[in-house]
Design a protein around this motif. Structure first.
Motif, PDB file in Angstrom:
ATOM      1  N   GLU A  77      40.987 -60.548  63.965  1.00 49.51           N
ATOM      2  CA  GLU A  77      39.553 -60.326  63.775  1.00 49.51           C
ATOM      3  C   GLU A  77      38.805 -61.641  63.608  1.00 49.51           C
ATOM      4  O   GLU A  77      37.640 -61.754  64.030  1.00 49.51           O
ATOM      5  CB  GLU A  77      39.344 -59.398  62.580  1.00 49.51           C
ATOM      6  CG  GLU A  77      39.837 -57.971  62.881  1.00 49.51           C
ATOM      7  CD  GLU A  77      39.925 -57.075  61.656  1.00 49.51           C
ATOM      8  OE1 GLU A  77      40.226 -55.880  61.812  1.00 49.51           O
ATOM      9  OE2 GLU A  77      39.694 -57.581  60.527  1.00 49.51           O
ATOM     10  N   ARG A  78      39.453 -62.622  63.026  1.00 48.51           N
ATOM     11  CA  ARG A  78      38.850 -63.960  62.920  1.00 48.51           C
ATOM     12  C   ARG A  78      38.537 -64.521  64.302  1.00 48.51           C
ATOM     13  O   ARG A  78      37.531 -65.211  64.512  1.00 48.51           O
ATOM     14  CB  ARG A  78      39.810 -64.879  62.157  1.00 48.51           C
ATOM     15  CG  ARG A  78      39.784 -66.362  62.515  1.00 48.51           C
ATOM     16  CD  ARG A  78      38.501 -67.064  62.060  1.00 48.51           C
ATOM     17  NE  ARG A  78      38.527 -68.477  62.380  1.00 48.51           N
ATOM     18  CZ  ARG A  78      38.167 -68.996  63.560  1.00 48.51           C
ATOM     19  NH1 ARG A  78      37.750 -68.202  64.530  1.00 48.51           N
ATOM     20  NH2 ARG A  78      38.217 -70.304  63.767  1.00 48.51           N
ATOM     21  N   HIS A  79      39.358 -64.181  65.283  1.00 50.38           N
ATOM     22  CA  HIS A  79      39.172 -64.685  66.643  1.00 50.38           C
ATOM     23  C   HIS A  79      38.495 -63.660  67.549  1.00 50.38           C
ATOM     24  O   HIS A  79      38.537 -63.786  68.781  1.00 50.38           O
ATOM     25  CB  HIS A  79      40.528 -65.107  67.229  1.00 50.38           C
ATOM     26  CG  HIS A  79      41.098 -66.332  66.587  1.00 50.38           C
ATOM     27  ND1 HIS A  79      40.724 -67.616  66.941  1.00 50.38           N
ATOM     28  CD2 HIS A  79      42.003 -66.475  65.577  1.00 50.38           C
ATOM     29  CE1 HIS A  79      41.384 -68.500  66.202  1.00 50.38           C
ATOM     30  NE2 HIS A  79      42.161 -67.842  65.368  1.00 50.38           N
ATOM     31  N   ASP A  80      37.865 -62.650  66.936  1.00 54.18           N
ATOM     32  CA  ASP A  80      37.049 -61.668  67.666  1.00 54.18           C
ATOM     33  C   ASP A  80      37.807 -60.939  68.764  1.00 54.18           C
ATOM     34  O   ASP A  80      37.231 -60.582  69.804  1.00 54.18           O
ATOM     35  CB  ASP A  80      35.808 -62.350  68.272  1.00 54.18           C
ATOM     36  CG  ASP A  80      34.872 -62.899  67.216  1.00 54.18           C
ATOM     37  OD1 ASP A  80      34.695 -62.234  66.186  1.00 54.18           O
ATOM     38  OD2 ASP A  80      34.334 -64.009  67.427  1.00 54.18           O
ATOM     39  N   ARG A  81      39.075 -60.672  68.528  1.00 57.20           N
ATOM     40  CA  ARG A  81      39.819 -59.870  69.478  1.00 57.20           C
ATOM     41  C   ARG A  81      39.438 -58.397  69.304  1.00 57.20           C
ATOM     42  O   ARG A  81      39.027 -57.970  68.224  1.00 57.20           O
ATOM     43  CB  ARG A  81      41.331 -60.046  69.275  1.00 57.20           C
ATOM     44  CG  ARG A  81      41.837 -61.447  69.595  1.00 57.20           C
ATOM     45  CD  ARG A  81      41.598 -61.798  71.054  1.00 57.20           C
ATOM     46  NE  ARG A  81      42.143 -63.107  71.390  1.00 57.20           N
ATOM     47  CZ  ARG A  81      41.442 -64.233  71.432  1.00 57.20           C
ATOM     48  NH1 ARG A  81      40.135 -64.199  71.133  1.00 57.20           N
ATOM     49  NH2 ARG A  81      42.010 -65.374  71.766  1.00 57.20           N
ATOM     50  N   THR A  82      39.579 -57.609  70.360  1.00 57.38           N
ATOM     51  CA  THR A  82      39.303 -56.182  70.279  1.00 57.38           C
ATOM     52  C   THR A  82      40.479 -55.506  69.581  1.00 57.38           C
ATOM     53  O   THR A  82      41.602 -55.499  70.100  1.00 57.38           O
ATOM     54  CB  THR A  82      39.112 -55.576  71.681  1.00 57.38           C
ATOM     55  OG1 THR A  82      37.982 -56.196  72.306  1.00 57.38           O
ATOM     56  CG2 THR A  82      38.872 -54.074  71.579  1.00 57.38           C
TER      57      THR A  82
END
Length: 314
Positions: A77-82
């Motif tokens: 989530e820190r790296h904005d993955r789905t």
């Protein structure tokens, strides 16, 4: 190349999904998160990440799978993955207290419940609850762990002092109002991508074990596999033309909690009052019931994940 990553800790519960992904020619990879390492300075691969970690992982000697998964989800989530069923879903999966508070905040009725730590406080909680019949259950559970029905405080005392008492993995026991249904069944409401797929009627006449997965088995209260289901009446039945008003509340609840895939269980009392008592974000499906209804949850889930992957690549 981007792919679908399945975060899990139980191979038996991934087989049906991976078969469907293969049928659809979708690229995927399994991440078994019962143990491992995570470099927090690294960057996650591109793709769709589906969290299937279960609250019952400790019953398979995977005690710290939820904690490790929470670290992995924070990294993703820190790296904005789905992420499908991210951090919030995991927190609800491993805590019924969190579930009930979130459900109540959404205006959804749950059974009267008191949490307790320590045997004396469990007994005190039963006094505070003030009902004649009640059940105990574990806060972090799954597979019906710690679920016992009592009709008196004396029976509870004997259980607490006896050898059959189960200590909850997180130390929290719930003492809950027993909802007596006029007929012995509950309904589990299945959602994929936040949309209602079907309701499945679950026969509870043999006890509290309600897991619909073909692989489930605990103390002879089993979910019927393809071979065993011919020996007994169907325990699971997909309901036709079933879309009660509570479904819309459930959809809004899941949206607010950022949960995409779930099975929500509810029961009605003799007066018709509906009580919601479990949100399972590691939901499974029973093949016998689905075959009869012509609806296939894992296929719809695979198609949903495939759609997310296509969208991400587009």
């Amino acid at each position: 190349m981007s792919k679908i990553y399945i975060l899990h800790e139980n191979d038996e519960w991934t087989d049906h999904l991976t078969q469907r992904l293969e049928e659809l020619n979708l690229p995927f990879e399994l991440w078994h998160l019962d143990a491992g390492t995570l470099d927090l300075t690294s960057v996650p691969p591109e793709g769709i990440f589906y969290n299937r970690i279960s609250a019952s992982s400790h019953t398979r000697d995977h005690r710290y799978a939820p904690e490790f998964t929470e670290a992995v989800l924070a990294w993703l989530e820190r790296h904005d993955r789905t992420v499908v069923n991210g951090s919030r879903a995991l927190r609800l999966e491993v805590s019924k207290v969190n579930q009930y508070m979130a459900l109540n905040q959404a205006g959804i009725q749950t059974p009267g419940t008191i949490s307790a730590v320590g045997k004396e406080n469990i007994l005190e909680a039963a006094h505070q609850l003030g009902v004649n019949s009640f059940i105990t259950k574990h806060n972090r559970a799954g597979k019906g762990q710690g679920v016992q029905l009592f009709h008196s405080k004396e029976a509870l005392r004997e259980y607490l002092d006896g050898d059959s008492f189960e200590e909850p993995v997180d130390g929290i026991t719930l003492i809950q109002q027993y909802i007596e249904a006029p007929e012995p069944y509950i309904v589990r409401h299945e959602f994929i991508g936040g949309e209602f797929v079907y309701g499945v009627k679950v026969d509870t006449s043999e006890g509290f074990e309600l897991c619909p997965a073909d692989a489930c088995s605990i103390e002879d209260l089993y979910c019927p596999t393809d071979a065993e289901s011919q020996k007994t009446k169907a325990k699971f039945e997909v309901l036709e033309n079933y879309h009660p008003s509570i479904v819309d509340q459930y959809k809004e609840f899941l949206k607010r909690q950022n949960i995409q895939v779930a099975g929500i269980e509810a029961i009605k009392d003799k007066d018709g009052n509906l009580y919601t008592y479990d949100v399972n974000t590691n939901t499974n499906y029973n093949s016998d019931a689905e075959e009869k209804a012509g609806i296939y949850g894992m296929l719809e889930l695979a198609e949903y994940l495939g759609g997310l992957l296509e969208k991400a690549e587009g």
